[in-house]
Design a protein around this motif. Structure first.
Motif, PDB file in Angstrom:
ATOM      1  N   ASP A   1       0.854  -1.184   0.000  1.00 51.02           N
ATOM      2  CA  ASP A   1       0.000   0.000   0.000  1.00 51.02           C
ATOM      3  C   ASP A   1       0.892   1.237   0.000  1.00 51.02           C
ATOM      4  OD1 ASP A   1      -2.281  -1.536   0.197  1.00 51.02           O
ATOM      5  OD2 ASP A   1      -2.511  -1.246   2.358  1.00 51.02           O
TER       6      ASP A   1
ATOM      7  N   GLN B   1      -9.687   6.242   1.767  1.00 52.57           N
ATOM      8  CA  GLN B   1      -9.365   7.634   2.052  1.00 52.57           C
ATOM      9  C   GLN B   1     -10.147   8.052   3.281  1.00 52.57           C
ATOM     10  OE1 GLN B   1     -11.295   9.770  -1.260  1.00 52.57           O
ATOM     11  NE2 GLN B   1     -10.928  11.643  -0.145  1.00 52.57           N
TER      12      GLN B   1
ATOM     13  N   THR C   1      -4.870   5.782   0.669  1.00 55.26           N
ATOM     14  CA  THR C   1      -4.073   4.601   0.381  1.00 55.26           C
ATOM     15  C   THR C   1      -4.299   4.186  -1.058  1.00 55.26           C
ATOM     16  OG1 THR C   1      -4.213   3.856   2.678  1.00 55.26           O
ATOM     17  CG2 THR C   1      -3.655   2.196   1.032  1.00 55.26           C
TER      18      THR C   1
ATOM     19  N   ARG D   1      -5.565  11.445   4.833  1.00 59.63           N
ATOM     20  CA  ARG D   1      -4.816  10.257   4.395  1.00 59.63           C
ATOM     21  C   ARG D   1      -5.552   9.504   3.292  1.00 59.63           C
ATOM     22  NH1 ARG D   1      -0.549   8.805   7.517  1.00 59.63           N
ATOM     23  NH2 ARG D   1      -0.526   6.730   6.624  1.00 59.63           N
TER      24      ARG D   1
ATOM     25  N   GLU E   1      -0.234  11.255   3.170  1.00 62.05           N
ATOM     26  CA  GLU E   1      -0.955  12.227   3.997  1.00 62.05           C
ATOM     27  C   GLU E   1      -0.599  13.616   3.507  1.00 62.05           C
ATOM     28  OE1 GLU E   1      -1.108  13.552   8.661  1.00 62.05           O
ATOM     29  OE2 GLU E   1      -0.877  11.426   8.183  1.00 62.05           O
TER      30      GLU E   1
ATOM     31  N   ASP F   1       0.630   4.743   1.303  1.00 64.97           N
ATOM     32  CA  ASP F   1      -0.151   5.613   2.184  1.00 64.97           C
ATOM     33  C   ASP F   1       0.422   7.020   2.119  1.00 64.97           C
ATOM     34  OD1 ASP F   1      -1.725   3.444   3.173  1.00 64.97           O
ATOM     35  OD2 ASP F   1      -0.063   2.890   4.488  1.00 64.97           O
TER      36      ASP F   1
END
Length: 128
Positions: free
Chosen positions: A10, A34, A40, A38, A14, A12
């Motif tokens: 993944d 989401q 993914t 954040r 932010e 991720d």
């Protein structure tokens, strides 16, 4: 007998600019989730191993230009999270990451994470 398996990687991220970044990354990756600042993402196709997955994610990010790349650079977190499902077999499993892969992640100001999920017991499995 449950096998230890690589699931996926993944990506991720932010950022305060998530509403602008998501449509850009969705042109190259799949939005998995989401919430808040954040989101993914994953590759469109299932990779064979973590190294291949991270290389594919890096290639997608490295292809960003102009405002899209500025949005990536403005992210406050960029994690390449390797997902592993634990099992009882084999005794040990190794998925090496190549130096080039680690270098690409570092150039993108990313971090590496490893998430290990417990083996899921089937509903029809009997307790020992």
């Amino acid at each position: 007998m449950a096998r230890t398996d690589f699931l996926n990687v993944d990506l991720d991220v932010e950022t305060q600019n998530l509403d602008e970044l998501i449509p850009i990354l969705e042109q190259k990756l799949v939005l998995v989730s989401q919430g808040g600042p954040r989101a993914t993402f994953e590759l469109n196709e299932q990779p064979a191993n973590p190294d291949e997955a991270i290389q594919g994610l890096c290639a997608a990010i490295e292809s960003l230009e102009g405002r899209a790349r500025d949005l990536w650079d403005a992210c406050t977190a960029r994690s390449f999270d390797i997902g592993i499902e634990s099992g009882t077999e084999p005794h040990s499993t190794i998925w090496p990451l190549q130096v080039d892969t680690l270098t690409r992640v570092a150039r993108l100001q990313g971090t590496l994470a490893i998430t290990v999920y417990s083996v899921q017991q089937r509903p029809d499995a009997k307790e020992p």
